[in-house]
Motif scaffolding. Structure first.
Motif, short mmCIF file in Angstrom:
data_model
loop_
_atom_site.label_atom_id
_atom_site.label_comp_id
_atom_site.label_asym_id
_atom_site.label_seq_id
_atom_site.Cartn_x
_atom_site.Cartn_y
_atom_site.Cartn_z
N GLU A 1 -64.20 37.80 -64.48
CA GLU A 1 -65.50 38.38 -64.75
C GLU A 1 -66.55 37.60 -63.97
O GLU A 1 -66.44 36.39 -63.82
CB GLU A 1 -65.79 38.27 -66.26
N GLY A 2 -67.56 38.31 -63.48
CA GLY A 2 -68.63 37.62 -62.76
C GLY A 2 -69.63 38.61 -62.21
O GLY A 2 -69.52 39.82 -62.45
N THR A 3 -70.61 38.11 -61.46
CA THR A 3 -71.55 39.02 -60.82
C THR A 3 -70.78 39.80 -59.75
O THR A 3 -69.75 39.34 -59.26
CB THR A 3 -72.70 38.25 -60.13
N VAL A 4 -71.30 40.97 -59.38
CA VAL A 4 -70.64 41.76 -58.35
C VAL A 4 -70.53 40.93 -57.07
O VAL A 4 -69.50 40.92 -56.40
CB VAL A 4 -71.43 43.07 -58.11
N ASP A 5 -71.58 40.20 -56.78
CA ASP A 5 -71.58 39.36 -55.60
C ASP A 5 -70.45 38.33 -55.65
O ASP A 5 -69.69 38.16 -54.68
CB ASP A 5 -72.95 38.68 -55.50
N ALA A 6 -70.32 37.65 -56.79
CA ALA A 6 -69.28 36.61 -56.91
C ALA A 6 -67.88 37.23 -56.82
O ALA A 6 -67.00 36.70 -56.14
CB ALA A 6 -69.44 35.87 -58.24
N ILE A 7 -67.69 38.36 -57.49
CA ILE A 7 -66.35 38.97 -57.51
C ILE A 7 -65.97 39.49 -56.12
O ILE A 7 -64.84 39.33 -55.67
CB ILE A 7 -66.29 40.12 -58.55
N PHE A 8 -66.92 40.11 -55.42
CA PHE A 8 -66.60 40.69 -54.12
C PHE A 8 -66.52 39.64 -53.01
O PHE A 8 -65.74 39.79 -52.08
CB PHE A 8 -67.63 41.77 -53.73
N HIS A 9 -67.32 38.60 -53.13
CA HIS A 9 -67.34 37.62 -52.04
C HIS A 9 -66.54 36.36 -52.32
O HIS A 9 -66.18 35.64 -51.40
CB HIS A 9 -68.79 37.26 -51.67
N ASP A 10 -66.27 36.11 -53.60
CA ASP A 10 -65.52 34.90 -53.92
C ASP A 10 -64.54 35.19 -55.07
O ASP A 10 -64.59 34.57 -56.12
CB ASP A 10 -66.52 33.79 -54.32
N PRO A 11 -63.65 36.20 -54.88
CA PRO A 11 -62.71 36.51 -55.96
C PRO A 11 -61.76 35.33 -56.18
O PRO A 11 -61.30 34.73 -55.21
CB PRO A 11 -61.96 37.73 -55.43
N GLN A 12 -61.52 35.01 -57.45
CA GLN A 12 -60.70 33.83 -57.74
C GLN A 12 -59.31 34.21 -58.24
O GLN A 12 -58.37 33.46 -58.08
CB GLN A 12 -61.39 32.99 -58.82
N HIS A 13 -59.22 35.34 -58.92
CA HIS A 13 -57.91 35.70 -59.48
C HIS A 13 -57.08 36.41 -58.40
O HIS A 13 -57.60 37.28 -57.71
CB HIS A 13 -58.10 36.63 -60.68
N PRO A 14 -55.81 36.05 -58.27
CA PRO A 14 -54.98 36.70 -57.25
C PRO A 14 -54.96 38.23 -57.40
O PRO A 14 -54.87 38.94 -56.41
CB PRO A 14 -53.59 36.11 -57.48
N TYR A 15 -55.08 38.72 -58.63
CA TYR A 15 -55.10 40.18 -58.82
C TYR A 15 -56.38 40.78 -58.23
O TYR A 15 -56.34 41.80 -57.55
CB TYR A 15 -54.98 40.55 -60.30
N THR A 16 -57.52 40.14 -58.50
CA THR A 16 -58.78 40.64 -57.94
C THR A 16 -58.71 40.64 -56.43
O THR A 16 -59.11 41.60 -55.76
CB THR A 16 -59.96 39.76 -58.39
N ARG A 17 -58.15 39.56 -55.88
CA ARG A 17 -58.04 39.49 -54.41
C ARG A 17 -57.18 40.62 -53.88
O ARG A 17 -57.51 41.26 -52.89
CB ARG A 17 -57.41 38.16 -54.01
N ALA A 18 -56.07 40.88 -54.57
CA ALA A 18 -55.16 41.94 -54.12
C ALA A 18 -55.85 43.30 -54.22
O ALA A 18 -55.74 44.14 -53.33
CB ALA A 18 -53.89 41.93 -54.96
N LEU A 19 -56.59 43.52 -55.30
CA LEU A 19 -57.29 44.78 -55.52
C LEU A 19 -58.33 45.02 -54.43
O LEU A 19 -58.44 46.12 -53.88
CB LEU A 19 -57.97 44.71 -56.89
N LEU A 20 -59.09 43.99 -54.09
CA LEU A 20 -60.11 44.12 -53.06
C LEU A 20 -59.46 44.38 -51.71
O LEU A 20 -59.96 45.16 -50.91
CB LEU A 20 -60.98 42.87 -52.99
N ALA A 21 -58.32 43.75 -51.48
CA ALA A 21 -57.64 43.91 -50.19
C ALA A 21 -57.07 45.32 -50.04
O ALA A 21 -56.81 45.77 -48.94
CB ALA A 21 -56.53 42.88 -50.06
N CYS A 22 -56.87 46.02 -51.19
CA CYS A 22 -56.29 47.37 -51.16
C CYS A 22 -57.32 48.45 -50.96
O CYS A 22 -56.97 49.59 -50.71
CB CYS A 22 -55.63 47.70 -52.49
N ASP A 23 -58.59 48.14 -51.18
CA ASP A 23 -59.57 49.21 -51.27
C ASP A 23 -60.24 49.50 -49.94
O ASP A 23 -60.90 48.62 -49.38
CB ASP A 23 -60.63 48.88 -52.32
#
Ligand code: ATP
Ligand code: MG
Length: 322
Positions: free
Chosen positions: A233-255
């Motif tokens: 969980e975090g600001t949109v900016d933090a999640i999109f630019h500094d994702p920390q969870h491997p799942y979030t990273r994978a999700l962003l890489a898929c989109d």
């Protein structure tokens, strides 16, 4: 001020042979004027969480644990009549499928009037209803009141659903996939409408979506769900630019809305969601995670880093940027 607070909420469904744990120990909050996005793959529990926030879960679902506070009052502890009084006025929901939200044999005007009339007769006047339809961009709103749901396009039905939710000026508006059933043009129009709402509606908004573009356009903060849990969980900016969870990273890489890989092919996350009738004790993402190690089999501590930033992962750095 916190408008909606979900505390340690767990929701399960009765299924043949046991219980499916669809939402697992979720805590979230959203304040007035803020837009919170909830994202994650299909089946991760977004709609179940949203429905629990208004306590309108389908038959077979059970809130196993937790609280849903509206302005500090735990809605789940109230009588059904007191909950009905809160719904609409304190919290209102736009459901995932706008067609099923309407009764096919009643006109739009009659349905809106029935909906608000139970709370406040003055709000059910046709002029008032037409005014609200006009505000969500429905042309010839007075005539729209005499139409039946099937006579409207999907985009117009979604506008009516949003107008219905806003009629009683709720403190919290929850929209479950407000654009998913629509084609690209209508989706853009509804995103535009929701963006306008950010300025005209002063309550809190929760938007459920698996569309990262919608999150980027509309939200201030985002909660990423995986297998029933909020994993980051975090600001949109933090999640999109500094994702920390491997799942979030994978999700962003898929989109494709976020990155278009130079190869031209989109990566996908290998593997499948775990069986939620027997969720793992440790990290639910570990079987699909390239960073998984033995420690991931044990329960994972939630790491927090500054206001509203949290990650459910052993490998996440301690105390990163907030
Ligand atoms: P989507 O993106 O497809 O809308 P979602 O994130 O909204 O998915 P949910 O619909 O909340 O996910 O479903 C979460 C889990 O609960 C899934 O495993 C789903 O199969 C299960 N589930 C949902 N509704 C029911 C139901 N009525 N009875 C039994 N299981 C259900
Ligand atoms: Mg859903």
């Amino acid at each position: 001020m916190t408008a909606l607070q979900v505390e340690n909420l767990s929701v399960s469904y009765r299924v043949p042979g046991g219980e499916l744990h669809a939402v697992r120990d979720v805590s979230l909050s959203v304040t007035r004027g803020e837009v919170l996005g909830i994202m994650g793959e299909s089946g991760c529990g977004k709609s179940t969480l949203a429905a629990a926030m208004v306590n309108l879960l389908p038959a077979g679902a059970r809130i196993a644990h937790g609280a849903v506070r509206l302005d500090g009052t735990d809605m789940l502890a109230l009588s059904p009549a007191a909950q009905r009084a809160l719904r609409g006025r304190s919290v209102a929901m736009v459901f995932q499928d706008p067609m099923t939200a309407f009764n096919p044999v009643l006109t739009i005007g009659r349905q809106l009037a029935d909906f608000v009339g139970a709370h406040d007769r003055a709000l059910a006047r046709p002029e008032r209803l037409a005014e609200m339809l006009g505000r969500v961009g429905i042309p010839d709103a007075a005539r729209c009141l005499h139409r039946y749901p099937h006579e409207l396009s999907g985009g117009m039905r979604q506008r009516v659903a949003i107008a219905a939710a806003l009629l009683m000026q709720p403190d919290v508006l929850i929209a479950d996939e407000p654009t998913t059933a629509l084609d690209v043009t209508m989706e853009a129009q509804i995103i535009h409408l929701m963006r306008d709402l950010r300025t005209t509606f002063h309550g809190a908004i929760v938007i459920v979506t698996h569309h990262l573009g919608v999150i980027a356009e509309l939200c201030d903060r985002v909660a990423v769900m995986y297998a029933g849990e909020v994993v980051e969980e975090g600001t949109v900016d933090a999640i999109f630019h500094d994702p920390q969870h491997p799942y979030t990273r994978a999700l962003l890489a898929c989109d494709p809305a976020v990155v278009v890989p130079s190869s031209g092919r989109l990566p996908t996350i290998g593997g499948r969601l775990p069986d939620l009738t027997a969720p793992p004790r440790g990290c639910a993402f570990a079987p699909r995670c390239t960073l998984a190690e033995a420690a991931c089999e044990a329960p994972v501590p939630r790491r927090t880093a500054g206001a509203g930033r949290s990650v459910l992962c052993h490998s996440a750095p301690q105390g990163g940027q907030g």
